[in-house]
Every structure is written in structure tokens, then in C-alpha cells.
Design a protein around this motif. Structure first.
Motif, PDB file in Angstrom:
ATOM      1  N   SER A   2       0.830  -1.204   0.000  1.00  0.00           N
ATOM      2  CA  SER A   2       0.000   0.000   0.000  1.00  0.00           C
ATOM      3  C   SER A   2       0.870   1.262   0.000  1.00  0.00           C
ATOM      4  O   SER A   2       2.026   1.245   0.419  1.00  0.00           O
ATOM      5  N   ASP A   3       0.286   2.351  -0.479  1.00  0.00           N
ATOM      6  CA  ASP A   3       0.991   3.634  -0.465  1.00  0.00           C
ATOM      7  C   ASP A   3       1.337   4.038   0.962  1.00  0.00           C
ATOM      8  O   ASP A   3       2.408   4.592   1.213  1.00  0.00           O
ATOM      9  N   LYS A 123      -5.224   1.086   8.932  1.00  0.00           N
ATOM     10  CA  LYS A 123      -5.022   0.979   7.491  1.00  0.00           C
ATOM     11  C   LYS A 123      -4.616  -0.402   7.000  1.00  0.00           C
ATOM     12  O   LYS A 123      -4.505  -0.619   5.800  1.00  0.00           O
TER      13      LYS A 123
END
Length: 124
Positions: A2-3, A123
Motif C-alpha cells: 500500500s501507499d 489501514k
């Protein structure tokens, strides 16, 4: 990856003096979600696999002692390195960070890790 994780590990690399390596690992499965090192001889995923046992042993000790506590972090001081295992608030993940003890500021390093701890839980 993921970013968020990419930005997380790059931020640590760029902003923590003495950065050696970092990884984020899930406690239940032992799966490393990301890892980064500046030392080709240092394997943060292997280190995390061994440190997973440290985290689990401490969680079991807390339970066996009947303590109503959670692990914030575990600091391992080696002769020239500091290894910090920062456990997420929900106990599902941990950040493993290795830094050069002669270059790192422990207070700033812990503060930087702490700011990411909540984001990792939400996240991942």
C-alpha cells in the motif's frame, strides 16, 4: 504494498538518524506486510520472525501474571544497535525497527513510531 506502508518506511528511512531496517508484521500469522533495509546483510523479515516470538512470549507472561496491561514497545539494546518492537494498540501488529545506537535519538525515534501506530491499525 500500500501507499501508506511505502510512505511509512520511506519516512523512517529519511527521518530517523541511524536507520538500519524496518518491518511491519502481523502477530497472529507472522506475515510481514513490508520491510526495508539500508544494509544488504540485515534481513528485517528474518529479524521480525524471531522477534515475533519475543512479542508472543511477553503477551503470554502478561496473561499468566494476570496483569491488565498491554505492550507499548520492547527495547533491545545491543552493543551498537537499538532494536525497537512497537506493538499496535490492538496487539495485532508490530513495527520492528533497528537503528545505529551511536546515531539515533531514542526519544525522537519512539515518538516517530508512536505517530504511525494508530495508522497501522486502521489501514491494514
Amino acid at each position: 504494498m500500500s501507499d501508506f506502508l511505502q510512505n511509512f518506511q520511506n519516512d523512517l528511512k529519511e527521518n530517523i538518524n541511524g536507520f538500519i531496517a524496518v518491518s511491519v508484521t502481523e502477530v497472529e500469522t507472522g506475515m510481514a506486510y513490508c520491510s526495508l533495509t539500508v544494509d544488504p546483510d540485515f534481513d528485517p523479515e528474518l529479524a521480525s520472525a524471531y522477534n515475533l516470538e519475543v512479542v508472543k512470549a511477553k503477551m503470554n507472561a502478561i496473561k499468566a501474571l494476570g496483569l491488565n496491561q498491554k505492550i507499548n514497545d520492547i527495547l533491545i539494546s545491543l552493543s551498537d544497535q537499538l532494536h525497537i518492537i512497537d506493538v499496535s494498540d490492538d496487539g495485532r501488529y508490530f513495527i520492528y525497527l533497528a537503528v545505529d545506537a551511536t546515531k539515533a535519538n531514542l526519544g525522537l525515534t519512539r515518538a516517530t513510531l508512536s505517530k504511525y501506530k494508530k495508522d497501522i491499525t486502521s489501514k491494514l
